[in-house]
Design a protein around this motif. Structure first.
Motif, PDB file in Angstrom:
ATOM      1  N   PHE A   7       0.860  -1.175   0.000  1.00 41.06           N
ATOM      2  CA  PHE A   7       0.000   0.000   0.000  1.00 41.06           C
ATOM      3  C   PHE A   7       0.895   1.222   0.000  1.00 41.06           C
ATOM      4  CE2 PHE A   7      -2.673  -3.187   2.025  1.00 41.06           C
ATOM      5  CZ  PHE A   7      -3.904  -2.974   1.426  1.00 41.06           C
ATOM      6  N   ASN A   8       0.741   2.072  -1.000  1.00 31.68           N
ATOM      7  CA  ASN A   8       1.370   3.381  -0.971  1.00 31.68           C
ATOM      8  C   ASN A   8       0.293   4.300  -0.399  1.00 31.68           C
ATOM      9  OD1 ASN A   8       2.806   5.716  -1.324  1.00 31.68           O
ATOM     10  ND2 ASN A   8       3.024   5.516  -3.532  1.00 31.68           N
ATOM     11  N   VAL A   9       0.500   4.761   0.817  1.00 26.56           N
ATOM     12  CA  VAL A   9      -0.483   5.571   1.529  1.00 26.56           C
ATOM     13  C   VAL A   9      -0.177   7.039   1.236  1.00 26.56           C
ATOM     14  CG1 VAL A   9      -1.513   6.086   3.771  1.00 26.56           C
ATOM     15  CG2 VAL A   9      -0.571   3.801   3.323  1.00 26.56           C
ATOM     16  N   LEU A  10      -1.054   7.671   0.463  1.00 28.66           N
ATOM     17  CA  LEU A  10      -0.841   9.047   0.015  1.00 28.66           C
ATOM     18  C   LEU A  10      -1.715  10.004   0.815  1.00 28.66           C
ATOM     19  CD1 LEU A  10      -0.953   8.407  -3.837  1.00 28.66           C
ATOM     20  CD2 LEU A  10       1.080   8.606  -2.386  1.00 28.66           C
ATOM     21  N   THR A  11      -1.106  11.005   1.398  1.00 30.37           N
ATOM     22  CA  THR A  11      -1.854  12.066   2.062  1.00 30.37           C
ATOM     23  C   THR A  11      -2.222  13.084   0.982  1.00 30.37           C
ATOM     24  OG1 THR A  11      -0.609  11.722   4.094  1.00 30.37           O
ATOM     25  CG2 THR A  11      -1.794  13.819   3.871  1.00 30.37           C
ATOM     26  N   VAL A  12      -3.520  13.299   0.795  1.00 33.50           N
ATOM     27  CA  VAL A  12      -4.003  14.140  -0.299  1.00 33.50           C
ATOM     28  C   VAL A  12      -4.972  15.179   0.255  1.00 33.50           C
ATOM     29  CG1 VAL A  12      -5.201  14.152  -2.530  1.00 33.50           C
ATOM     30  CG2 VAL A  12      -3.764  12.202  -1.891  1.00 33.50           C
ATOM     31  N   PRO A  13      -4.639  16.468   0.123  1.00 32.38           N
ATOM     32  CA  PRO A  13      -5.577  17.502   0.570  1.00 32.38           C
ATOM     33  C   PRO A  13      -6.921  17.354  -0.145  1.00 32.38           C
ATOM     34  CG  PRO A  13      -3.449  18.458   0.032  1.00 32.38           C
ATOM     35  CD  PRO A  13      -3.409  17.022  -0.428  1.00 32.38           C
TER      36      PRO A  13
END
Length: 112
Positions: A7-13
């Motif tokens: 899992f590439n966990v991306l923080t996205v506004p």
């Protein structure tokens, strides 16, 4: 062994989710031909969090590591930066990223 998932966990506004999804829709598509690659999914958050998950399933950890070291990986991710500028957003859609890895110990699929 039943494989590994990453899992590439991306923080996205909140205001960048659509941009991220559009960039993934236009992605280079180079992972599909990699030895050991089994599946990709982009998962959108629905419960008020700012994390998108990029799910990939691989035959082995070695196959995943080979993908990371491959020319195809470099090409695919270089295109993301280029697309960011073309989309009018000089910055990445995600503000953070971390990789979570898991070994598959049990897998159940639906009957078709």
């Amino acid at each position: 062994m039943a494989g590994v998932v990453k899992f590439n966990v991306l923080t996205v506004p909140e205001d960048a989710g659509r941009t991220l999804e559009e960039r993934f829709a236009k992605r280079a598509g180079l992972v599909e031909d990699q030895p050991g690659f089994e599946e990709f999914q982009l998962l959108r958050p629905v419960e008020g969090i700012d994390k998108y998950l990029v799910y990939t399933r691989w035959r082995s950890e070695e196959d995943f590591q080979n993908w990371l070291k491959s020319r195809s990986f470099q090409q695919g991710h270089a295109g993301t930066a280029k697309d960011a500028g073309q989309a009018g957003h000089g910055t990445p859609a995600a503000t953070g990223s971390e990789i979570w890895g898991f070994e598959v110990v049990q897998r159940v699929t639906g009957k078709e």
